[in-house]
Design a protein around this motif. Sequence first.
Motif, PDB file in Angstrom:
ATOM      1  N   GLN A  86      95.296  68.021 127.353  1.00 53.94           N
ATOM      2  CA  GLN A  86      93.882  67.901 127.716  1.00 53.94           C
ATOM      3  C   GLN A  86      93.656  66.723 128.650  1.00 53.94           C
ATOM      4  N   SER A  87      94.537  65.742 128.565  1.00 56.47           N
ATOM      5  CA  SER A  87      94.456  64.605 129.474  1.00 56.47           C
ATOM      6  C   SER A  87      95.476  64.816 130.574  1.00 56.47           C
ATOM      7  N   LYS A  88      95.032  65.246 131.730  1.00 53.94           N
ATOM      8  CA  LYS A  88      95.943  65.563 132.824  1.00 53.94           C
ATOM      9  C   LYS A  88      96.407  64.314 133.559  1.00 53.94           C
ATOM     10  N   GLU A  89      95.748  63.200 133.322  1.00 55.71           N
ATOM     11  CA  GLU A  89      96.102  61.987 134.055  1.00 55.71           C
ATOM     12  C   GLU A  89      97.396  61.394 133.510  1.00 55.71           C
ATOM     13  N   PRO A  90      98.405  61.213 134.348  1.00 53.91           N
ATOM     14  CA  PRO A  90      99.653  60.593 133.885  1.00 53.91           C
ATOM     15  C   PRO A  90      99.412  59.149 133.461  1.00 53.91           C
ATOM     16  N   LYS A  91     100.010  58.764 132.344  1.00 50.77           N
ATOM     17  CA  LYS A  91      99.876  57.388 131.895  1.00 50.77           C
ATOM     18  C   LYS A  91     101.037  57.045 130.971  1.00 50.77           C
ATOM     19  N   GLY A  92     101.290  55.741 130.824  1.00 48.94           N
ATOM     20  CA  GLY A  92     102.361  55.295 129.962  1.00 48.94           C
ATOM     21  C   GLY A  92     103.637  54.987 130.736  1.00 48.94           C
ATOM     22  N   LEU A  93     104.720  54.782 129.996  1.00 49.35           N
ATOM     23  CA  LEU A  93     106.009  54.424 130.586  1.00 49.35           C
ATOM     24  C   LEU A  93     106.837  55.672 130.849  1.00 49.35           C
ATOM     25  N   LEU A  94     107.294  55.827 132.086  1.00 49.32           N
ATOM     26  CA  LEU A  94     108.211  56.905 132.456  1.00 49.32           C
ATOM     27  C   LEU A  94     109.609  56.305 132.593  1.00 49.32           C
ATOM     28  N   LYS A  95     110.518  56.747 131.734  1.00 50.97           N
ATOM     29  CA  LYS A  95     111.905  56.280 131.802  1.00 50.97           C
ATOM     30  C   LYS A  95     112.744  57.359 132.488  1.00 50.97           C
TER      31      LYS A  95
END
Length: 298
Positions: A89-98
């Motif tokens: 539902q939240s299409k916005e990318p967020k957080g840590l991408l490893k």
Amino acid sequence: MNTSIDLPEMRVFVAVVTDGSFTTAADRLGTDKARVSRIVSRMEKKLGAQLLSRSTRRLSVTEVGRDYFERAMSILTAAEAAEAAVAQQSKEPKGLLKLTAGSEFGTMVVDDWIAAFLKMAPKVSVEAEYTNRLVDIIHEGFDVAIRVGVLEDSGLSARRLGEVSYGLYAAPGYVRDSPVIATVADLKRHSLIMKTTRGRSNWTLLNGESIEKITVSPRCAVNSTIAARNLALSGLGVAHLPRFMADPLVTAGALSCVLPGWAEAPAPVHAVFASSRYMDPKVRSFVDLCLGAFKAGG
């Protein structure tokens, strides 16, 4: 009987049945065998039924345990689907991408993808490891791996981004001062700069349906494509290079393509990740960006 559902306990039981061992399940869950055994015993006491039959030699599932296992699998699958639906539902990318990639491809290509992604996704941070070892992305906690070459059958999901194509290159000064290179056979009279693969130095060159193998001893053998490029730029001979690395130098006049059309087979490039069904928005967005970059020519 207390019928409240404890999903963590359920996951432990499913792991034990799937792995067929308390020890193996504990290793996969990052805990110890004694704790896994206590959890299963506590479940049996709460349910009032024996789920597993234990002996010194083997572990087996009772009939009741098998029925519970199948129902638990359905519940856990539904729970994961519910969590994924909320996340989507939240299409916005967020957080840590490893992420991880090969050393050379990472430095020369993935760096640019990361820069573009961070500009596009302000709520994302990236942790990248460039290494030529095969990373176990699940157990080492990576979200995505960019891999060049034929993929092993690992059970992971993958998306083909494109392919790396190659060519033969030399410095203009070397081409001018050396014998003419008109055929593949002419390469045997030239200084060759070859990248070694497990100690072997050779090229299998293709041109349409034609195949030629070059097995002569190279003037210089290196284990790095970047090193081969640098030596070719120094005018020391002919190198086999990926086009993404060589073509800008051809445009700048620093390298010349020799024997156009002859090269080793293109290498596929994939983004590899845990699941295509429940992709985190940041993973999906990064993979989409990589694919778009390949379609745009880099």
